[in-house]
Design a protein around this motif. Sequence first.
Motif, mmCIF file in Angstrom:
data_model
loop_
_atom_site.group_PDB
_atom_site.id
_atom_site.type_symbol
_atom_site.label_atom_id
_atom_site.label_comp_id
_atom_site.label_asym_id
_atom_site.label_seq_id
_atom_site.Cartn_x
_atom_site.Cartn_y
_atom_site.Cartn_z
ATOM 1 N N ASN A 1 0.816 -1.218 0.000
ATOM 2 C CA ASN A 1 0.000 0.000 0.000
ATOM 3 C C ASN A 1 0.847 1.265 0.000
ATOM 4 O O ASN A 1 0.307 2.366 0.157
ATOM 5 C CB ASN A 1 -0.922 0.017 1.226
ATOM 6 N N ASN A 2 2.156 1.120 -0.157
ATOM 7 C CA ASN A 2 3.053 2.264 -0.073
ATOM 8 C C ASN A 2 3.623 2.628 -1.441
ATOM 9 O O ASN A 2 4.193 1.780 -2.138
ATOM 10 C CB ASN A 2 4.204 1.969 0.887
ATOM 11 N N LEU A 3 3.465 3.892 -1.801
ATOM 12 C CA LEU A 3 4.070 4.442 -3.004
ATOM 13 C C LEU A 3 5.400 5.073 -2.613
ATOM 14 O O LEU A 3 5.433 6.017 -1.817
ATOM 15 C CB LEU A 3 3.148 5.493 -3.625
ATOM 16 N N LEU A 4 6.506 4.537 -3.145
ATOM 17 C CA LEU A 4 7.835 5.059 -2.849
ATOM 18 C C LEU A 4 8.305 5.898 -4.028
ATOM 19 O O LEU A 4 8.266 5.446 -5.181
ATOM 20 C CB LEU A 4 8.832 3.928 -2.594
ATOM 21 N N VAL A 5 8.740 7.120 -3.743
ATOM 22 C CA VAL A 5 9.204 8.054 -4.767
ATOM 23 C C VAL A 5 10.618 8.479 -4.419
ATOM 24 O O VAL A 5 10.897 8.868 -3.279
ATOM 25 C CB VAL A 5 8.279 9.286 -4.855
ATOM 26 N N PHE A 6 11.519 8.406 -5.405
ATOM 27 C CA PHE A 6 12.908 8.796 -5.169
ATOM 28 C C PHE A 6 13.376 9.778 -6.236
ATOM 29 O O PHE A 6 13.086 9.626 -7.422
ATOM 30 C CB PHE A 6 13.835 7.581 -5.193
ATOM 31 N N GLU B 1 18.737 21.746 -11.794
ATOM 32 C CA GLU B 1 19.368 22.541 -10.748
ATOM 33 C C GLU B 1 18.636 22.429 -9.415
ATOM 34 O O GLU B 1 19.086 22.980 -8.413
ATOM 35 C CB GLU B 1 19.442 24.010 -11.181
ATOM 36 N N ASN B 2 17.519 21.738 -9.419
ATOM 37 C CA ASN B 2 16.735 21.567 -8.191
ATOM 38 C C ASN B 2 16.335 20.099 -8.090
ATOM 39 O O ASN B 2 15.166 19.748 -8.220
ATOM 40 C CB ASN B 2 15.506 22.481 -8.219
ATOM 41 N N ASN B 3 17.336 19.239 -7.885
ATOM 42 C CA ASN B 3 17.115 17.795 -7.874
ATOM 43 C C ASN B 3 16.989 17.268 -6.448
ATOM 44 O O ASN B 3 17.354 17.941 -5.490
ATOM 45 C CB ASN B 3 18.272 17.073 -8.573
ATOM 46 N N GLY B 4 16.498 16.037 -6.333
ATOM 47 C CA GLY B 4 16.334 15.426 -5.020
ATOM 48 C C GLY B 4 17.017 14.075 -4.933
ATOM 49 O O GLY B 4 17.309 13.442 -5.946
ATOM 50 N N ASN B 5 17.278 13.624 -3.705
ATOM 51 C CA ASN B 5 17.805 12.272 -3.481
ATOM 52 C C ASN B 5 17.227 11.658 -2.209
ATOM 53 O O ASN B 5 17.863 10.835 -1.561
ATOM 54 C CB ASN B 5 19.332 12.268 -3.437
ATOM 55 N N ASP B 6 16.017 12.068 -1.866
ATOM 56 C CA ASP B 6 15.318 11.494 -0.716
ATOM 57 C C ASP B 6 14.293 10.467 -1.186
ATOM 58 O O ASP B 6 13.856 10.482 -2.338
ATOM 59 C CB ASP B 6 14.595 12.584 0.080
ATOM 60 N N VAL B 7 13.909 9.590 -0.259
ATOM 61 C CA VAL B 7 12.829 8.632 -0.510
ATOM 62 C C VAL B 7 11.601 9.111 0.250
ATOM 63 O O VAL B 7 11.614 9.205 1.476
ATOM 64 C CB VAL B 7 13.214 7.207 -0.058
ATOM 65 N N HIS B 8 10.555 9.446 -0.491
ATOM 66 C CA HIS B 8 9.282 9.835 0.104
ATOM 67 C C HIS B 8 8.306 8.673 -0.053
ATOM 68 O O HIS B 8 8.288 8.001 -1.086
ATOM 69 C CB HIS B 8 8.716 11.075 -0.581
ATOM 70 N N VAL B 9 7.497 8.455 0.972
ATOM 71 C CA VAL B 9 6.563 7.330 0.978
ATOM 72 C C VAL B 9 5.150 7.860 1.209
ATOM 73 O O VAL B 9 4.914 8.643 2.136
ATOM 74 C CB VAL B 9 6.917 6.312 2.083
ATOM 75 N N CYS B 10 4.230 7.433 0.345
ATOM 76 C CA CYS B 10 2.818 7.773 0.538
ATOM 77 C C CYS B 10 2.033 6.484 0.740
ATOM 78 O O CYS B 10 2.022 5.609 -0.134
ATOM 79 C CB CYS B 10 2.263 8.528 -0.669
ATOM 80 N N ASN B 11 1.400 6.347 1.899
ATOM 81 C CA ASN B 11 0.498 5.227 2.120
ATOM 82 C C ASN B 11 -0.823 5.559 1.433
ATOM 83 O O ASN B 11 -1.519 6.491 1.834
ATOM 84 C CB ASN B 11 0.281 4.985 3.616
ATOM 85 N N VAL B 12 -1.143 4.825 0.367
ATOM 86 C CA VAL B 12 -2.304 5.181 -0.449
ATOM 87 C C VAL B 12 -3.620 4.850 0.248
ATOM 88 O O VAL B 12 -4.676 5.340 -0.163
ATOM 89 C CB VAL B 12 -2.235 4.489 -1.828
ATOM 90 N N ASN B 13 -3.577 4.028 1.297
ATOM 91 C CA ASN B 13 -4.790 3.764 2.075
ATOM 92 C C ASN B 13 -5.071 4.896 3.053
ATOM 93 O O ASN B 13 -6.195 5.384 3.164
ATOM 94 C CB ASN B 13 -4.670 2.441 2.825
ATOM 95 N N TYR B 14 -4.022 5.317 3.786
ATOM 96 C CA TYR B 14 -4.184 6.386 4.776
ATOM 97 C C TYR B 14 -4.004 7.771 4.161
ATOM 98 O O TYR B 14 -4.245 8.784 4.825
ATOM 99 C CB TYR B 14 -3.197 6.196 5.927
ATOM 100 N N LYS B 15 -3.524 7.820 2.910
ATOM 101 C CA LYS B 15 -3.378 9.074 2.160
ATOM 102 C C LYS B 15 -2.459 10.052 2.886
ATOM 103 O O LYS B 15 -2.777 11.229 3.046
ATOM 104 C CB LYS B 15 -4.758 9.712 1.908
ATOM 105 N N ARG B 16 -1.317 9.538 3.302
ATOM 106 C CA ARG B 16 -0.371 10.375 4.038
ATOM 107 C C ARG B 16 1.054 10.134 3.558
ATOM 108 O O ARG B 16 1.480 9.000 3.381
ATOM 109 C CB ARG B 16 -0.462 10.107 5.541
ATOM 110 N N TRP B 17 1.790 11.247 3.349
ATOM 111 C CA TRP B 17 3.189 11.207 2.944
ATOM 112 C C TRP B 17 4.104 11.256 4.160
ATOM 113 O O TRP B 17 3.784 11.890 5.167
ATOM 114 C CB TRP B 17 3.530 12.403 2.058
ATOM 115 N N SER B 18 5.264 10.619 4.039
ATOM 116 C CA SER B 18 6.302 10.721 5.063
ATOM 117 C C SER B 18 7.659 10.611 4.381
ATOM 118 O O SER B 18 7.778 10.067 3.278
ATOM 119 C CB SER B 18 6.147 9.631 6.127
ATOM 120 N N LEU B 19 8.674 11.150 5.039
ATOM 121 C CA LEU B 19 10.044 11.070 4.541
ATOM 122 C C LEU B 19 10.723 9.876 5.189
ATOM 123 O O LEU B 19 10.696 9.726 6.408
ATOM 124 C CB LEU B 19 10.804 12.352 4.869
#
Length: 214
Positions: free
Chosen positions: A110-115, A124-142
């Motif tokens: 149930n987790n969408l992982l974005v990197f 010039e504005n890039n990222g290297n973190d992993v963000h996780v969205c639980n699609v059931n609870y509809k909440r993002w976390s780092l």
Amino acid sequence: MSNAGGARSPGQLNTFKRLTSRPPHGETLAGLRTPPARSGHRCVADNTNLYVFGGYNPDYDESGGSDNEDYPLFRELWRYHFATGCWQQIRTEGYMPTELASMSAVLHGNNLLVFGGTGIPFGENNGNDVHVCNVNYKRWSLLNCRGKKPNRIYGQAMVIINGFLYVFGGTTGYIYSTDLHRLDLTTREWSHLKPNNPPDDLPEERLPCSSEMP
């Protein structure tokens, strides 16, 4: 699809089908919202839904005009339900990433992982973190990780195999890479995997990269 006996239908693996949108129960077609046209977004799916995250459209009107605070990017998550043919924009809580183009995404349960990914200005504005969205609870976390993270990149490929998240390739906007990094999803520790091949036996550095499960 499979028939009643479990056999695959002829042409299942090489036939495209256009998915149509239908209004939710009780709504008219005129009131149906669908994702605006975009590029640089990422799509992932399970057996029930298709999820669409991020993207870019320089057309001011197509991208939502004054209603889109992140123009020309889309800081949003959409879901398409295969059975009903309905689109829904998912209203989420928590910190959604701001690098919204050419990131990598994978659905793990149930987790969408974005990197990674890039914002404005591109490269010039890039990222290297992993963000996780639980699609059931509809909440993002780092996802807080240990070890040396990959560079801030976009256009990389990503896949999860046996509890490890693998990230391959990508670019900083100036330098292209064939680096392979692995994140242990249990210990949350990054490691850089060095190939045993000689340099002339490695894939060429290019963008974008793609991946598929075996």
